[in-house]
Write a protein that holds these residues in place. Structure first.
Motif, PDB file in Angstrom:
ATOM      1  N   THR A 240       0.846  -1.186   0.000  1.00 32.76           N
ATOM      2  CA  THR A 240       0.000   0.000   0.000  1.00 32.76           C
ATOM      3  C   THR A 240       0.884   1.239   0.000  1.00 32.76           C
ATOM      4  O   THR A 240       1.863   1.302   0.748  1.00 32.76           O
ATOM      5  CB  THR A 240      -0.874   0.027   1.279  1.00 32.76           C
ATOM      6  OG1 THR A 240      -1.648  -1.167   1.342  1.00 32.76           O
ATOM      7  CG2 THR A 240      -1.794   1.215   1.302  1.00 32.76           C
ATOM      8  N   SER A 241       0.521   2.235  -0.810  1.00 25.08           N
ATOM      9  CA  SER A 241       1.203   3.533  -0.788  1.00 25.08           C
ATOM     10  C   SER A 241       0.560   4.400   0.286  1.00 25.08           C
ATOM     11  O   SER A 241      -0.661   4.510   0.343  1.00 25.08           O
ATOM     12  CB  SER A 241       1.083   4.225  -2.139  1.00 25.08           C
ATOM     13  OG  SER A 241       1.776   3.496  -3.104  1.00 25.08           O
ATOM     14  N   ILE A 242       1.393   5.022   1.117  1.00 24.57           N
ATOM     15  CA  ILE A 242       0.894   5.807   2.242  1.00 24.57           C
ATOM     16  C   ILE A 242       1.527   7.189   2.241  1.00 24.57           C
ATOM     17  O   ILE A 242       2.744   7.327   2.074  1.00 24.57           O
ATOM     18  CB  ILE A 242       1.191   5.095   3.582  1.00 24.57           C
ATOM     19  CG1 ILE A 242       0.414   3.776   3.670  1.00 24.57           C
ATOM     20  CG2 ILE A 242       0.876   6.005   4.767  1.00 24.57           C
ATOM     21  CD1 ILE A 242       0.727   2.941   4.895  1.00 24.57           C
TER      22      ILE A 242
ATOM     23  N   GLN B  89       1.228  10.547   4.934  1.00 28.30           N
ATOM     24  CA  GLN B  89       0.630  10.919   6.215  1.00 28.30           C
ATOM     25  C   GLN B  89       1.299  12.158   6.793  1.00 28.30           C
ATOM     26  O   GLN B  89       2.447  12.453   6.485  1.00 28.30           O
ATOM     27  CB  GLN B  89       0.684   9.765   7.215  1.00 28.30           C
ATOM     28  CG  GLN B  89       2.065   9.376   7.673  1.00 28.30           C
ATOM     29  CD  GLN B  89       2.045   8.148   8.567  1.00 28.30           C
ATOM     30  OE1 GLN B  89       1.249   7.235   8.383  1.00 28.30           O
ATOM     31  NE2 GLN B  89       2.930   8.118   9.534  1.00 28.30           N
TER      32      GLN B  89
ATOM     33  N   ARG C  64      -3.906  10.148   7.443  1.00 35.38           N
ATOM     34  CA  ARG C  64      -3.231   9.207   6.543  1.00 35.38           C
ATOM     35  C   ARG C  64      -4.093   8.961   5.315  1.00 35.38           C
ATOM     36  O   ARG C  64      -5.314   8.840   5.420  1.00 35.38           O
ATOM     37  CB  ARG C  64      -2.974   7.878   7.259  1.00 35.38           C
ATOM     38  CG  ARG C  64      -2.391   6.807   6.353  1.00 35.38           C
ATOM     39  CD  ARG C  64      -2.168   5.501   7.089  1.00 35.38           C
ATOM     40  NE  ARG C  64      -0.931   5.605   7.852  1.00 35.38           N
ATOM     41  CZ  ARG C  64      -0.513   4.686   8.714  1.00 35.38           C
ATOM     42  NH1 ARG C  64      -1.249   3.631   8.962  1.00 35.38           N
ATOM     43  NH2 ARG C  64       0.634   4.848   9.352  1.00 35.38           N
TER      44      ARG C  64
ATOM     45  N   ALA D  84      -4.052   6.036   2.529  1.00 39.80           N
ATOM     46  CA  ALA D  84      -3.513   4.730   2.148  1.00 39.80           C
ATOM     47  C   ALA D  84      -4.237   4.292   0.891  1.00 39.80           C
ATOM     48  O   ALA D  84      -5.435   3.967   0.946  1.00 39.80           O
ATOM     49  CB  ALA D  84      -3.706   3.719   3.271  1.00 39.80           C
ATOM     50  N   ASP D  85      -3.528   4.339  -0.238  1.00 39.21           N
ATOM     51  CA  ASP D  85      -4.124   4.103  -1.549  1.00 39.21           C
ATOM     52  C   ASP D  85      -5.298   5.057  -1.740  1.00 39.21           C
ATOM     53  O   ASP D  85      -5.101   6.249  -1.795  1.00 39.21           O
ATOM     54  CB  ASP D  85      -4.496   2.635  -1.742  1.00 39.21           C
ATOM     55  CG  ASP D  85      -3.267   1.737  -1.892  1.00 39.21           C
ATOM     56  OD1 ASP D  85      -2.196   2.245  -2.294  1.00 39.21           O
ATOM     57  OD2 ASP D  85      -3.368   0.534  -1.607  1.00 39.21           O
TER      58      ASP D  85
ATOM     59  N   THR E 281       5.924   3.077   1.422  1.00 37.86           N
ATOM     60  CA  THR E 281       5.167   1.921   0.949  1.00 37.86           C
ATOM     61  C   THR E 281       5.139   0.923   2.090  1.00 37.86           C
ATOM     62  O   THR E 281       6.179   0.634   2.693  1.00 37.86           O
ATOM     63  CB  THR E 281       5.817   1.274  -0.296  1.00 37.86           C
ATOM     64  OG1 THR E 281       5.828   2.235  -1.352  1.00 37.86           O
ATOM     65  CG2 THR E 281       5.043   0.046  -0.739  1.00 37.86           C
ATOM     66  N   ARG E 282       3.957   0.426   2.394  1.00 36.16           N
ATOM     67  CA  ARG E 282       3.801  -0.591   3.433  1.00 36.16           C
ATOM     68  C   ARG E 282       3.583  -1.939   2.768  1.00 36.16           C
ATOM     69  O   ARG E 282       2.707  -2.093   1.934  1.00 36.16           O
ATOM     70  CB  ARG E 282       2.633  -0.265   4.351  1.00 36.16           C
ATOM     71  CG  ARG E 282       2.331  -1.386   5.343  1.00 36.16           C
ATOM     72  CD  ARG E 282       1.450  -0.936   6.456  1.00 36.16           C
ATOM     73  NE  ARG E 282       2.236  -0.061   7.342  1.00 36.16           N
ATOM     74  CZ  ARG E 282       1.703   0.671   8.317  1.00 36.16           C
ATOM     75  NH1 ARG E 282       0.407   0.662   8.515  1.00 36.16           N
ATOM     76  NH2 ARG E 282       2.472   1.426   9.081  1.00 36.16           N
TER      77      ARG E 282
ATOM     78  N   GLU F 100       4.043  -5.652   9.219  1.00 36.63           N
ATOM     79  CA  GLU F 100       3.869  -4.494   8.353  1.00 36.63           C
ATOM     80  C   GLU F 100       5.249  -3.871   8.201  1.00 36.63           C
ATOM     81  O   GLU F 100       5.846  -3.426   9.190  1.00 36.63           O
ATOM     82  CB  GLU F 100       2.887  -3.502   8.968  1.00 36.63           C
ATOM     83  CG  GLU F 100       1.488  -4.069   9.084  1.00 36.63           C
ATOM     84  CD  GLU F 100       0.514  -3.108   9.757  1.00 36.63           C
ATOM     85  OE1 GLU F 100       0.959  -2.095  10.351  1.00 36.63           O
ATOM     86  OE2 GLU F 100      -0.687  -3.376   9.684  1.00 36.63           O
TER      87      GLU F 100
ATOM     88  N   ASP G  10       7.534  -1.024   6.498  1.00 36.10           N
ATOM     89  CA  ASP G  10       7.456   0.300   5.883  1.00 36.10           C
ATOM     90  C   ASP G  10       8.793   0.685   5.272  1.00 36.10           C
ATOM     91  O   ASP G  10       9.810   0.774   5.976  1.00 36.10           O
ATOM     92  CB  ASP G  10       7.059   1.349   6.925  1.00 36.10           C
ATOM     93  CG  ASP G  10       5.624   1.215   7.387  1.00 36.10           C
ATOM     94  OD1 ASP G  10       4.833   0.552   6.695  1.00 36.10           O
ATOM     95  OD2 ASP G  10       5.284   1.782   8.446  1.00 36.10           O
TER      96      ASP G  10
END
Length: 156
Positions: free
Chosen positions: A23-25, A27, A41, A43-44, A89-90, A101, A103
């Motif tokens: 997932t692209s994050i 924040q 945040r 996230a996508d 990216t997570r 997770e 990162d």
């Protein structure tokens, strides 16, 4: 709403081959006071508002509350955040009965890769993947709220 997690540095990019999702994050923090943080945040295609309390003495647990908000509202709120937006990216990686997770940070935090695992108790045992490095649980430098103020590339 008690969050219990352990945090580690990552010693190789082998986790990418094991990831089942990424997932692209983006924040930012409306408030990054050490007693409580208020995070926005994206996230996508989803937005989130999260409030986290002060960490325990061990750094393993703290209160956390999160709710999903419309992405458009999150985009607007990001404009109100303190300086120092986080981009990463997570990756989600199964290891035994847990999901790590991982990162991978960009921008001013380029080069930093951190893995977290959520636990149901501070004493819970979990499987450690080969790519897991040194534990940094409780080291405030690795909190995202701190990375937004003092990025990883400034540490050297």
């Amino acid at each position: 709403m008690q969050e219990i997690e352990r945090k580690f540095l990552v010693s190789s990019d082998a986790f990418k081959k094991e990831a089942f999702k990424s997932t692209s994050i983006a924040q930012g923090f409306l408030n990054s006071n050490k007693l409580r943080t208020v995070r926005i945040r994206i996230a996508d295609d989803k937005g989130f508002l999260t409030i986290k309390g002060k960490s325990s003495a061990s750094g393993l647990s703290r209160l956390e509350w999160e709710t999903e908000i419309p992405k458009e509202e999150a985009e607007t709120l990001l404009e109100l955040c303190e300086p120092g937006q986080i981009e990463k990216t997570r990756y989600y990686v199964n290891a035994g009965q847990h999901v790590f997770e991982v990162d991978e940070f960009y921008g001013k935090n380029q080069g930093l890769i951190v893995a977290e695992v959520e636990l149901s108790s501070e004493e819970e045992v979990f499987e450690k993947p080969d790519w897991l490095g040194d534990e940094v649980t409780g080291d405030a430098r690795y909190y995202n709220s701190m990375l937004s103020k003092r990025p990883y590339t400034d540490w050297k």
